[in-house]
Design a protein around this motif. Structure first.
Motif, PDB file in Angstrom:
ATOM      1  N   HIS A 131      33.097  39.414  44.983  1.00 51.42           N
ATOM      2  CA  HIS A 131      32.156  39.306  43.875  1.00 51.42           C
ATOM      3  C   HIS A 131      31.850  40.666  43.266  1.00 51.42           C
ATOM      4  O   HIS A 131      32.006  41.697  43.917  1.00 51.42           O
ATOM      5  N   ASP A 132      31.352  40.647  42.013  1.00 54.16           N
ATOM      6  CA  ASP A 132      30.893  41.877  41.378  1.00 54.16           C
ATOM      7  C   ASP A 132      29.440  42.145  41.786  1.00 54.16           C
ATOM      8  O   ASP A 132      28.850  41.383  42.571  1.00 54.16           O
ATOM      9  N   THR A 138      34.989  37.601  41.263  1.00 55.42           N
ATOM     10  CA  THR A 138      35.893  38.327  40.370  1.00 55.42           C
ATOM     11  C   THR A 138      37.304  38.450  40.915  1.00 55.42           C
ATOM     12  O   THR A 138      38.249  38.584  40.141  1.00 55.42           O
ATOM     13  N   GLU A 139      37.446  38.434  42.235  1.00 60.81           N
ATOM     14  CA  GLU A 139      38.759  38.653  42.849  1.00 60.81           C
ATOM     15  C   GLU A 139      38.920  37.777  44.079  1.00 60.81           C
ATOM     16  O   GLU A 139      37.949  37.334  44.680  1.00 60.81           O
TER      17      GLU A 139
END
Length: 148
Positions: A131-132, A138-139
Motif C-alpha cells: 500500500h501507499d 499500489t503494488e
C-alpha cells in the motif's frame, strides 16, 4: 546449483492470477530466468537467442522440469482463500501473517524485509499486497525460492 530466491514488484491488480500471468510473460520475454541453453551451460536465458518463447515450450524441456528456472516461472497459480498451497503455487500473505510479521495488515515496501521468512519452502511462492502512505493498494510483491 541449489535453489534461488526471487522477488518481483508489479502494479496492484485485484486478480492475483492475472497479475502472475502478466509477470510471467514479462520474465519470459526478458529472458530473466535460468535455463540450460538447449542442453548447453546453465545460465540466464537472455544469453541464449534460441531460448523458449512460450511457457509451454519452456516446460516441455526435461531439464526445466527437473531443475526449474529459479524464477516466478516455476509457479503455476495463486491459491485462493482457504485453499491449501501445493508445489508450484503462490500463497497470498494473510492478514494474520502480516500482523505477526509487520504489526499491521496494511503492508508497504518498508515491510517487505519482515516478510521474507514467510517463503519458507522451496518451490512455493508468496505474494503480498503493498500500500501507499494513504493505505491504498499500489503494488503486489511476489517472492519465494525455487530451482534445484
Amino acid at each position: 546449483m541449489g535453489a534461488s530466491a526471487w522477488d518481483y514488484y508489479v502494479p496492484y491488480r485485484t486478480d492475483l492470477n492475472a497479475a502472475l500471468l502478466d509477470l510471467q510473460a514479462r520474465v519470459l520475454a526478458e529472458g530473466t530466468y535460468y535455463w540450460a541453453g538447449g542442453g548447453a551451460a546453465f545460465g540466464e536465458a537472455k544469453q541464449f537467442p534460441n531460448r523458449p518463447m512460450t511457457i509451454d515450450d519452456l516446460w516441455a524441456e526435461e531439464i526445466v522440469q527437473s531443475e526449474g528456472t529459479h524464477s516466478i516461472l516455476d509457479m503455476n497459480r495463486v491459491v485462493g482463500p482457504g485453499e491449501k498451497p501445493d508445489f508450484g503455487t503462490v500463497e497470498p500473505v494473510t492478514p494474520e501473517e502480516a500482523r505477526r510479521c509487520a504489526g499491521t495488515e496494511v503492508l508497504t515496501r518498508e515491510h517487505v524485509p519482515l516478510l521474507d521468512d514467510l517463503a519458507d519452502r522451496r518451490w512455493f511462492g508468496r505474494c503480498a499486497i503493498l500500500h501507499d502512505a494513504d493505505g491504498r493498494p499500489t503494488e503486489l510483491y511476489f517472492f519465494g525460492f525455487s530451482g534445484d
